[in-house]
Design a protein around this motif. Structure first.
Motif, PDB file in Angstrom:
ATOM      1  N   PRO B   7       0.819  -1.228   0.000  1.00 18.65           N
ATOM      2  CA  PRO B   7       0.000   0.000   0.000  1.00 18.65           C
ATOM      3  C   PRO B   7       0.851   1.276   0.000  1.00 18.65           C
ATOM      4  N   TYR B   8       2.160   1.120   0.172  1.00 20.37           N
ATOM      5  CA  TYR B   8       3.041   2.291   0.146  1.00 20.37           C
ATOM      6  C   TYR B   8       3.511   2.622  -1.266  1.00 20.37           C
ATOM      7  N   GLN B   9       3.199   1.720  -2.220  1.00 16.62           N
ATOM      8  CA  GLN B   9       3.688   1.919  -3.588  1.00 16.62           C
ATOM      9  C   GLN B   9       2.624   2.595  -4.442  1.00 16.62           C
ATOM     10  N   PRO B  10       3.022   3.563  -5.242  1.00 19.99           N
ATOM     11  CA  PRO B  10       2.050   4.255  -6.094  1.00 19.99           C
ATOM     12  C   PRO B  10       1.763   3.491  -7.381  1.00 19.99           C
ATOM     13  N   TYR B  97      -7.179   8.770   0.260  1.00 17.61           N
ATOM     14  CA  TYR B  97      -7.186   8.550   1.705  1.00 17.61           C
ATOM     15  C   TYR B  97      -8.101   9.555   2.390  1.00 17.61           C
ATOM     16  N   LYS B 236      -2.014  18.210   7.151  1.00 16.84           N
ATOM     17  CA  LYS B 236      -0.688  18.252   7.786  1.00 16.84           C
ATOM     18  C   LYS B 236       0.278  17.466   6.903  1.00 16.84           C
ATOM     19  N   ASN B 237       1.393  17.028   7.513  1.00 16.55           N
ATOM     20  CA  ASN B 237       2.425  16.370   6.698  1.00 16.55           C
ATOM     21  C   ASN B 237       2.219  14.857   6.664  1.00 16.55           C
ATOM     22  N   SER B 239       2.581  11.305   5.795  1.00 17.74           N
ATOM     23  CA  SER B 239       3.623  10.595   5.044  1.00 17.74           C
ATOM     24  C   SER B 239       3.043   9.323   4.452  1.00 17.74           C
ATOM     25  N   CYS B 240       2.446   8.458   5.309  1.00 17.80           N
ATOM     26  CA  CYS B 240       1.957   7.182   4.760  1.00 17.80           C
ATOM     27  C   CYS B 240       0.523   7.302   4.263  1.00 17.80           C
ATOM     28  N   LEU B 242      -1.969   6.183   5.695  1.00 19.63           N
ATOM     29  CA  LEU B 242      -2.649   4.927   6.038  1.00 19.63           C
ATOM     30  C   LEU B 242      -2.898   4.779   7.530  1.00 19.63           C
ATOM     31  N   LYS B 244      -0.561   4.938   9.933  1.00 24.24           N
ATOM     32  CA  LYS B 244       0.499   4.143  10.545  1.00 24.24           C
ATOM     33  C   LYS B 244       1.739   4.957  10.922  1.00 24.24           C
ATOM     34  N   CYS B 245       2.090   5.944  10.119  1.00 30.15           N
ATOM     35  CA  CYS B 245       3.406   6.586  10.293  1.00 30.15           C
ATOM     36  C   CYS B 245       3.435   7.589  11.432  1.00 30.15           C
ATOM     37  N   TYR B 254      -5.828  10.995  13.685  1.00 30.13           N
ATOM     38  CA  TYR B 254      -4.912  11.015  12.553  1.00 30.13           C
ATOM     39  C   TYR B 254      -5.654  11.718  11.430  1.00 30.13           C
ATOM     40  N   GLU B 257      -6.682   9.459   8.480  1.00 33.67           N
ATOM     41  CA  GLU B 257      -7.773   8.486   8.652  1.00 33.67           C
ATOM     42  C   GLU B 257      -9.072   9.166   9.055  1.00 33.67           C
ATOM     43  N   ASP B 258      -8.966  10.070  10.017  1.00 32.30           N
ATOM     44  CA  ASP B 258     -10.168  10.655  10.621  1.00 32.30           C
ATOM     45  C   ASP B 258     -10.596  11.929   9.904  1.00 32.30           C
TER      46      ASP B 258
END
Lengths: 339, 275
Positions: B7-10, B97, B236-237, B239-240, B242, B244-245, B254, B257-258
């Motif tokens: 899921p980190y790959q585009p 996301y 915000k910044n 990164s993932c 997802l 997790k980061c 987050y 997510e939220d």
């Protein structure tokens, strides 16, 4: 032969035999080494036995087997691994790590592969480091869940408790090594556990961790602007050691690197204590001051995770206390918060 | 073509066109190797291969899944590089996301949309969605401000929208007028004085630079609009993307997510909210 009991006895030589057998198909890691300074290391690096069963948790957290400091996100490392001697505090941390990397809408494929392929043979603590404070957080210095097998050292062998189907399978396929545990062995295990729990409790009390306040309330009501954070963060050198050594710290940053086939993406450990952790393009930063960043570390552990998961993301292992170059002591900060 | 294993790959995207909006804002027209359906207000991570990625909310219509437009201000490493690219460049995208705008909560409301600078980009996507469902809105007000007339994004479209439908009111202002500017002058909140709000029926959506969001929110609260009726884009910044980061944590949330859209009542107590 099916063994219905979940408590067994395994001799020291039986354990050596079991490990030897496991090492054929698995990479076996031991928590072993010098007195109270145990390391998680491949079994072969520990040399031929007899090795000393670790009395306390290792220097490095268990996450080091599941969440690499730098991981190519396109490759998986599904090598079957066995960890022997993980302690209760590390098992507690896996509940947080599992929530982060396996929960939600997306799973981290590398973490999942490693987690599915990890066999955990944990062990009771038989001693405490002076930084240990697990009992203050309601935990015990012996595992109650989260393991496949748990070993409670007795003289000459171990009481073995089964904690999962994987553990049951291991016993079934090595049934010759395991005997039913006897009453006196269980009684000895329980006494050892009670004695060590009492020792950690005495240590916690002597260190002044005596308050009963709920930690999420304490941290939740503390603004990052209060003087306590500024003072405690004044010696922080922003090295990130507290995060990297912490068994529950999971933050990471994705970074890309060009290569011949295009580019590779890496998942790298990151630290909320770094100045630019929350910085956005254009320069805005929610936490430019060290005090704000120290506060955020506590907020994440004692407020965020309890709200989300019902569990504090601190196991009382004391690793951050040992690792901090600025001598910032989580126990002291908690005590100040409660004052 | 299947989705990447991680899921980190585009997935690959081709840059089909670049259009200049202002001196430091461009719109990038993207064609993903496979459709990327998104809901308005959700965000994606856009990859410049080998350099890195950054989060953006598409500015195009969510009704179109095989193309995507993203309007981007030059503000950092990734965006600097993006601004140097020409049509034909190969990029990557993953997502979408987040939860995006809660359209169900907007239907039936008089919707007040406040935008500042490049913050009009996600709001344009919202407007496209509103145009799809215009019969569900009694009234839509777009109040948009930029630093100067040359800093207005989608300048041509703003004029079109103003004439599009009588339900739709479009007011534009600039902080500092230049020669020939005959419109409003002043920060975007000054436009609030020019409209009559039916507070009980109104919900507000705000997107722009932090300082603009802060003062717009405070003014809306002062006007009497409920904090649970003020929808803010808190990017915000990430990164993932997802959950997790850990980078985009805002108090108990987050953003990836939220969010990225939150009502003000949910976040007003968070320290450093407007930083």
């Amino acid at each position: 032969m099916v063994l219905a009991e979940t408590l067994y006895y395994l001799s020291e030589s039986g354990l050596a035999e079991l490990l030897d057998k496991l090492s054929h198909d698995n990479r076996v890691y031991l928590c072993a080494g010098e007195e109270l300074e145990y390391r998680i290391a491949p079994a072969e690096a520990s040399g031929p036995g007899p090795w000393r069963f670790s009395a306390v948790r290792a220097v490095e957290p268990l996450k080091s087997l599941l969440f690499a400091a730098r991981q190519d996100v396109s490759s998986l490392s599904p090598v079957p691994q066995v960890i022997l001697g993980a302690k209760a505090c590390d098992l507690a941390s896996l509940r947080i790590m599992d929530h982060v990397f396996l929960g939600g809408d997306f799973q981290d494929p590398d973490y999942k592969a490693r987690r599915d392929n990890l066999l955990i043979i944990s062990g009771d603590c038989t001693d405490a480091k002076d930084v240990c404070f697990c009992t203050f957080l309601g935990a015990k210095p012996y595992p109650e869940s989260g393991y496949d097998l748990n070993l409670s050292p007795l003289s000459g062998g171990y009481v073995v408790q089964v904690g999962s189907d994987k553990g049951t399978g291991l016993i079934e396929s090595n049934s010759g090594l395991f005997q039913p545990a006897k009453q006196d062995q269980l009684a000895q295990r329980d006494k050892n556990r009670a004695d060590l729990t009492a020792k950690v409790e005495r240590q916690v009390k002597a260190g002044g961790l005596t308050f009963q306040d709920r930690l999420d309330k304490l941290v939740g009501r503390g603004s990052p602007d209060v003087e306590l954070w500024t003072r405690n963060a004044s010696t922080c050198v922003e090295c990130g050691a507290c995060n990297f050594i912490c068994p529950t710290c999971h933050c990471f940053l994705l970074s890309d690197m060009e290569d011949r086939s295009g580019f590779k993406r890496f998942r790298n450990w990151d630290s909320c204590q770094y100045k630019n952790f929350a910085r956005v393009a254009g320069g805005a930063n929610q936490r430019p001051r060290r005090a704000q960043r120290l506060h955020t570390r506590f907020e994440k552990k004692f407020k965020f995770f309890p709200d989300r998961l019902g569990q504090i993301a601190c196991t009382g292992c004391g690793r951050c206390v040992e690792a901090c170059l600025g001598k910032i002591d989580m126990r002291e900060v908690l005590k100040e918060l409660a004052r | 073509m299947s989705k990447p294993a991680s899921p980190y790959q585009p997935i690959p995207v081709t840059l089909e066109k670049v259009s200049q909006e202002t001196s430091n804002i461009k719109t990038f027209w993207l064609r993903p190797a496979q459709p990327v359906p998104f809901r308005t207000g959700q965000f994606v991570e856009l990859t410049v291969p080998g350099l890195g990625e950054a989060p953006f909310t598409p500015s195009s219509s969510p009704a179109v899944a095989d193309r995507m437009e993203i309007t981007i201000m030059k503000a950092g490493t990734v965006t600097d590089c993006l601004h140097s690219l020409k049509a034909g460049a190969q990029l990557g995208v993953r997502g979408p996301y987040g939860k995006g705008y809660p359209m169900d909560e907007f239907y039936g409301k008089e919707l007040l949309i406040l935008g500042g600078g490049v913050g009009l980009a996600p709001l344009r996507s919202l407007l496209y969605q509103i145009f799809e469902d215009l019969d569900k809105f009694p009234r839509v007000m777009l109040l948009y401000g930029a630093k100067s007339p040359t800093d207005l994004v989608y300048a041509g479209q703003l004029e079109e929208w103003a004439k599009r439908d009588k339900k739709l009111e479009v007011l534009v202002t600039v902080d500092a007028a230049a020669n020939g500017w005959k419109g409003n002058v002043g920060v975007v909140t000054t436009l609030l004085r020019k409209i009559k709000l039916n507070l009980a029926q109104t919900s507000a959506v705000v997107c722009g630079p932090p300082i603009m969001m802060k003062f717009a929110t405070l003014e809306l609260v002062q006007t009497g609009l409920g904090k649970d009726r003020i929808y803010l884009s808190m990017e915000k910044n990430m990164s993932c993307g997802l959950g997790k980061c850990g980078h985009c944590r805002l108090g108990p949330y987050y953003i990836c997510e939220d969010g990225p859209v939150f009502t003000y009542d949910k976040i007003e107590a968070i320290a450093g909210l407007w930083e």
